[in-house]
Scaffold this motif. Structure first.
Motif, PDB file in Angstrom:
ATOM      1  N   HIS A 183       0.820  -1.217   0.000  1.00  0.00           N
ATOM      2  CA  HIS A 183       0.000   0.000   0.000  1.00  0.00           C
ATOM      3  C   HIS A 183       0.850   1.262   0.000  1.00  0.00           C
ATOM      4  O   HIS A 183       0.320   2.364  -0.111  1.00  0.00           O
ATOM      5  CB  HIS A 183      -0.934   0.011   1.212  1.00  0.00           C
ATOM      6  N   THR A 191       4.549   5.614  -3.411  1.00  0.00           N
ATOM      7  CA  THR A 191       5.073   6.869  -2.895  1.00  0.00           C
ATOM      8  C   THR A 191       6.568   7.021  -3.085  1.00  0.00           C
ATOM      9  O   THR A 191       7.156   7.936  -2.534  1.00  0.00           O
ATOM     10  CB  THR A 191       4.768   6.984  -1.392  1.00  0.00           C
ATOM     11  N   ASP A 235       0.115   6.144   3.383  1.00  0.00           N
ATOM     12  CA  ASP A 235       0.157   6.471   1.968  1.00  0.00           C
ATOM     13  C   ASP A 235      -0.580   7.793   1.768  1.00  0.00           C
ATOM     14  O   ASP A 235      -1.773   7.883   2.080  1.00  0.00           O
ATOM     15  CB  ASP A 235      -0.509   5.361   1.154  1.00  0.00           C
ATOM     16  N   GLU A 259      -1.870   9.048  -0.681  1.00  0.00           N
ATOM     17  CA  GLU A 259      -2.990   8.929  -1.604  1.00  0.00           C
ATOM     18  C   GLU A 259      -4.186   8.214  -0.993  1.00  0.00           C
ATOM     19  O   GLU A 259      -5.263   8.195  -1.588  1.00  0.00           O
ATOM     20  CB  GLU A 259      -2.529   8.194  -2.869  1.00  0.00           C
ATOM     21  N   HIS A 260      -3.996   7.623   0.193  1.00  0.00           N
ATOM     22  CA  HIS A 260      -5.093   6.915   0.882  1.00  0.00           C
ATOM     23  C   HIS A 260      -4.914   7.141   2.379  1.00  0.00           C
ATOM     24  O   HIS A 260      -4.363   6.298   3.088  1.00  0.00           O
ATOM     25  CB  HIS A 260      -5.086   5.418   0.555  1.00  0.00           C
ATOM     26  N   PRO A 271      -5.720   7.321   6.249  1.00  0.00           N
ATOM     27  CA  PRO A 271      -6.625   6.623   7.176  1.00  0.00           C
ATOM     28  C   PRO A 271      -7.271   7.587   8.153  1.00  0.00           C
ATOM     29  O   PRO A 271      -7.182   7.434   9.379  1.00  0.00           O
ATOM     30  CB  PRO A 271      -5.680   5.642   7.880  1.00  0.00           C
ATOM     31  N   GLU A 287     -13.428  12.093   7.184  1.00  0.00           N
ATOM     32  CA  GLU A 287     -13.667  13.335   6.455  1.00  0.00           C
ATOM     33  C   GLU A 287     -13.836  14.515   7.417  1.00  0.00           C
ATOM     34  O   GLU A 287     -14.366  14.361   8.516  1.00  0.00           O
ATOM     35  CB  GLU A 287     -14.910  13.204   5.578  1.00  0.00           C
ATOM     36  N   CYS A 338       5.142  11.541  -5.349  1.00  0.00           N
ATOM     37  CA  CYS A 338       3.945  10.698  -5.386  1.00  0.00           C
ATOM     38  C   CYS A 338       3.607  10.376  -6.835  1.00  0.00           C
ATOM     39  O   CYS A 338       3.836  11.192  -7.734  1.00  0.00           O
ATOM     40  CB  CYS A 338       2.766  11.392  -4.715  1.00  0.00           C
ATOM     41  N   LYS A 347      -4.416  12.716  -6.536  1.00  0.00           N
ATOM     42  CA  LYS A 347      -5.024  11.935  -5.457  1.00  0.00           C
ATOM     43  C   LYS A 347      -4.612  12.475  -4.088  1.00  0.00           C
ATOM     44  O   LYS A 347      -5.412  12.484  -3.150  1.00  0.00           O
ATOM     45  CB  LYS A 347      -4.626  10.468  -5.588  1.00  0.00           C
ATOM     46  N   GLU A 404      -7.231  13.810  -1.364  1.00  0.00           N
ATOM     47  CA  GLU A 404      -7.288  13.297   0.000  1.00  0.00           C
ATOM     48  C   GLU A 404      -7.172  14.438   1.020  1.00  0.00           C
ATOM     49  O   GLU A 404      -7.845  14.434   2.045  1.00  0.00           O
ATOM     50  CB  GLU A 404      -6.177  12.276   0.222  1.00  0.00           C
ATOM     51  N   ARG A 429     -10.406  16.071   1.265  1.00  0.00           N
ATOM     52  CA  ARG A 429     -11.395  15.243   1.959  1.00  0.00           C
ATOM     53  C   ARG A 429     -11.268  15.362   3.475  1.00  0.00           C
ATOM     54  O   ARG A 429     -12.279  15.452   4.179  1.00  0.00           O
ATOM     55  CB  ARG A 429     -11.225  13.780   1.536  1.00  0.00           C
TER      56      ARG A 429
END
Length: 258
Positions: A6, A10, A87, A89-90, A92, A95, A110, A115, A119, A122
């Motif tokens: 995951h 990067t 990561d 781009e994702h 944890p 929002e 990246c 992305k 993020e 978000r």
């Protein structure tokens, strides 16, 4: 040992090289300048959480000016100084949970900077601020990389994006650009310059400055609750008595003979 699945997007190997470069004399000068620029802005952040996404300079030195209740670093390399490894781009994170996000040269390493920005948008709340630190594609590190001067160049693998390009991406994500500030530690030896300041001849060389900082805030459209509109009154056409004059006219009409 290979990176976790995951985190493979990067560029961890190049990011470790960037961390080693930040410990050099030139890297420390860049870090001091960037920390100074953020100390000018972070005290204006009100809320609970300020988050740095991306390992840079071996720790949370860029967050020293934050006066929020909590500040943390989500690193991209396993160097022991970050609160956690993630990561970009994702993320944890839930929002609208962060008041300010700092991306210190995170986009350059990246696979998909779009992305990362998405993020960040978000996780920022409605009054959130975003601070993007990056190297200019017209600055000295970028030119050294193009010329192959690896001995003194910025670590390989970086992608250099202009402030205008990143600004366009942010506007598509409903960010408002509050400030673009250019600065550096070498050629062209200019004092830091902001886009909002009055124009001077030195602004002709500003794009060649080594670094820039983009300050953006989320653009939230106000919601106005409008009551249910009243319908126009429609008069009934059936069951309404005719006016007196019309009734008299009808009575005076000749009745048909049987």
């Amino acid at each position: 040992m290979s990176a976790p699945r995951h985190l493979r997007g990067t560029r961890l190997c190049d990011r470790r090289t960037l961390e080693r470069w930040s410990e050099s004399v030139r890297g420390q000068r860049v870090l001091q300048r960037e920390a100074r620029e953020l100390r000018r802005l972070l005290p204006d952040i009100f809320g609970r959480h300020v988050l740095q996404i991306g390992s840079w300079a071996g720790g949370p030195r860029l967050l020293d000016g934050a006066e929020t209740l909590h500040r943390a670093v989500l690193g991209t390399v396993m160097d022991g100084t970050a609160a956690a490894i993630a990561d970009p781009e994702h993320l944890p994170l839930p929002e609208r949970s962060i008041d300010a996000v700092i991306l210190p040269h995170t986009l350059e390493y990246c696979e998909s900077p779009h992305k990362v920005l998405r993020e960040a948008a978000r996780v920022l709340n409605d009054r959130g601020r975003l601070f993007v630190l990056a190297f200019s594609p017209w600055g000295l590190p970028a030119w050294r990389s193009r010329l192959g001067l690896r001995a003194r160049a910025f670590p390989p693998g970086a992608r250099f994006y202009g402030a205008g390009r990143i600004g366009d991406w942010l506007q598509l994500l409903d960010f408002e650009i509050a400030e673009v500030r250019r600065f550096g530690t070498g050629f062209p030896w200019l004092s830091p310059r902001s886009s909002a300041h009055p124009w001077t001849p030195g602004d002709l060389l500003a794009p060649f400055a080594e670094c820039y900082l983009i300050v953006a805030r989320k653009r939230v459209l106000p919601i106005n609750f409008i009551g249910k509109p009243a319908r126009a009154q429609i008069k009934s056409l059936v069951g309404v008595a005719a006016p007196a004059a019309q009734r008299n006219g009808l009575e005076n009409e000749a009745k048909p003979t049987p």
